[in-house]
Design a protein around this motif. Structure first.
Motif, PDB file in Angstrom:
ATOM      1  N   ALA A 194       0.831  -1.200   0.000  1.00 43.64           N
ATOM      2  CA  ALA A 194       0.000   0.000   0.000  1.00 43.64           C
ATOM      3  C   ALA A 194       0.870   1.256   0.000  1.00 43.64           C
ATOM      4  O   ALA A 194       0.584   2.219  -0.716  1.00 43.64           O
ATOM      5  N   VAL A 195       1.924   1.243   0.807  1.00 45.95           N
ATOM      6  CA  VAL A 195       2.832   2.395   0.848  1.00 45.95           C
ATOM      7  C   VAL A 195       3.486   2.594  -0.514  1.00 45.95           C
ATOM      8  O   VAL A 195       3.625   3.730  -0.999  1.00 45.95           O
ATOM      9  N   GLU A 243      -6.714   3.336   8.218  1.00 46.19           N
ATOM     10  CA  GLU A 243      -7.908   2.708   7.646  1.00 46.19           C
ATOM     11  C   GLU A 243      -7.584   1.989   6.333  1.00 46.19           C
ATOM     12  O   GLU A 243      -7.966   0.828   6.130  1.00 46.19           O
ATOM     13  N   THR A 244      -6.853   2.661   5.453  1.00 49.27           N
ATOM     14  CA  THR A 244      -6.495   2.025   4.183  1.00 49.27           C
ATOM     15  C   THR A 244      -5.473   0.918   4.389  1.00 49.27           C
ATOM     16  O   THR A 244      -5.538  -0.136   3.742  1.00 49.27           O
ATOM     17  N   LEU A 245      -4.542   1.117   5.308  1.00 49.04           N
ATOM     18  CA  LEU A 245      -3.555   0.066   5.590  1.00 49.04           C
ATOM     19  C   LEU A 245      -4.229  -1.184   6.158  1.00 49.04           C
ATOM     20  O   LEU A 245      -3.796  -2.313   5.876  1.00 49.04           O
ATOM     21  N   ALA A 300      -9.375   4.233  -2.308  1.00 48.85           N
ATOM     22  CA  ALA A 300      -8.294   5.105  -1.844  1.00 48.85           C
ATOM     23  C   ALA A 300      -7.058   5.012  -2.734  1.00 48.85           C
ATOM     24  O   ALA A 300      -6.106   5.774  -2.533  1.00 48.85           O
ATOM     25  N   LEU A 301      -7.079   4.116  -3.716  1.00 48.37           N
ATOM     26  CA  LEU A 301      -5.910   3.898  -4.566  1.00 48.37           C
ATOM     27  C   LEU A 301      -6.094   4.533  -5.939  1.00 48.37           C
ATOM     28  O   LEU A 301      -7.219   4.691  -6.411  1.00 48.37           O
ATOM     29  N   PRO A 302      -4.969   4.855  -6.615  1.00 50.84           N
ATOM     30  CA  PRO A 302      -5.068   5.288  -8.013  1.00 50.84           C
ATOM     31  C   PRO A 302      -5.683   4.176  -8.861  1.00 50.84           C
ATOM     32  O   PRO A 302      -5.634   2.993  -8.484  1.00 50.84           O
TER      33      PRO A 302
END
Length: 318
Positions: A150-151, A161-163, A241-243
């Protein structure tokens, strides 16, 4: 004369070869990233793969055998990882791959060290007693990798939250792996089925692969598959939350790997006759389907609280 250090391009090329040999599923999904993210994903994979191969006495994830010197191998992994995270050249392309990706992404060292602690559990011949123990192990060997990925995709390390959703995908992958590899793990003296589950099924320790217990074992394999699907579903909700291209790769990987858990459950007592894998056509199908899922991810996966029944990863001090 001091020898020249391998270039970044050379280390990336070696990492690409590693993922091509080690995981066709991850290799297929990784092609969907933009170039910078794709190369960093390969670099991270190369380090994970090298550590896993050292710990399990295997070659690119194949041919695992019991190792005679697990603590020595663990010490090598710890030392080389620490050197890489300190930004120093290691001299091993896989560990230098970690050095590069950590520098380029400001990767939190805690996640990398958490993965190493997963190898420490195996080196100590650790076995889970409870489901919570199992999930802790899955975090160390896979959930932490989800957080690192994710990072690499640009998620802020402070975005818990996204992690958490990224960790869920790693947990789903590992639960599928465990269900698929019950027989292979047994051959090298390992068992990741919680002792409480075995006792519940009245399966004596170390006897779970014996024919008299096969029908009971399928109950536990299906349980693993069901848990995997629950974490996969949770992970999908993190993709808005991601591209776009990162979401596409994540959703493709979720489908491709999710099919492994689903196939194990479907095969029942024959789940371990032949190693379960996702075929090429199925991979292509998921890549196409995931493109549409990614394009509609905001509507498809609206904000919702994460299921409180799911296991939650440990938090690192920042």
């Amino acid at each position: 004369m001091v020898s020249a250090q391998p270039s970044r391009a050379a280390i990336v090329a070696t990492a690409q070869e590693s993922i091509a040999r080690g995981s066709k599923s991850f290799a297929a999904a990784s092609r969907l990233f933009d170039r910078a993210t794709r190369e960093r994903a390969w670099l991270l994979y190369a380090w994970c793969r090298r550590c896993d191969d050292l710990a399990d006495g295997q070659e690119h994830g194949h041919g695992a055998v019991p190792v005679r010197n697990p603590q020595e191998r663990l010490a090598l992994i710890r030392g080389a990882t620490a050197t890489a995270l300190a930004g120093e050249q290691v001299g091993d392309p896989a560990f230098d791959a970690l050095r590069i990706v950590a520098r380029e992404t400001r990767l939190p060292h805690g996640f990398a060290n958490d993965l190493v602690e997963g190898f420490a559990l195996d080196a100590d011949d650790w076995r889970p007693r409870s489901e919570a123990d199992l999930m802790r192990y899955c975090y160390h060997v896979a959930g932490a990798v989800g957080c690192m990925m994710a990072v690499i995709m640009g998620v802020d390390p402070a975005d818990d939250e996204t992690l958490d959703r990224a960790c869920d995908l790693g947990l789903a992958f590992q639960l599928a792996n465990i269900a698929r590899d019950i027989e292979a793990d047994d051959r090298i003296g390992r068992c990741y089925l919680p002792m409480e589950w075995l006792a519940e099924m009245d399966i004596p320790p170390g006897q779970h692969m014996k024919p008299p217990f096969r029908s009971r074992l399928t109950v536990l394999a299906r349980r693993l598959a069901e848990r995997a699907q629950a974490y996969e579903a949770s992970a999908r909700r993190g993709t808005p939350a991601l591209p776009l291209r990162s979401a596409w790769a994540v959703l493709a990987a979720a489908g491709i790997y999710g099919d492994i858990a689903r196939e194990v459950a479907a095969r029942g007592e024959h789940a371990w006759d032949h190693r379960v894998h996702t075929g090429r056509l199925a991979k292509l199908g998921w890549i196409a389907k995931a493109r549409w899922q990614a394009a509609t991810r905001a509507r498809r996966y609206p904000p919702a609280p994460r299921d409180s029944e799911l296991w939650t990863r440990p938090r690192h001090a920042r």
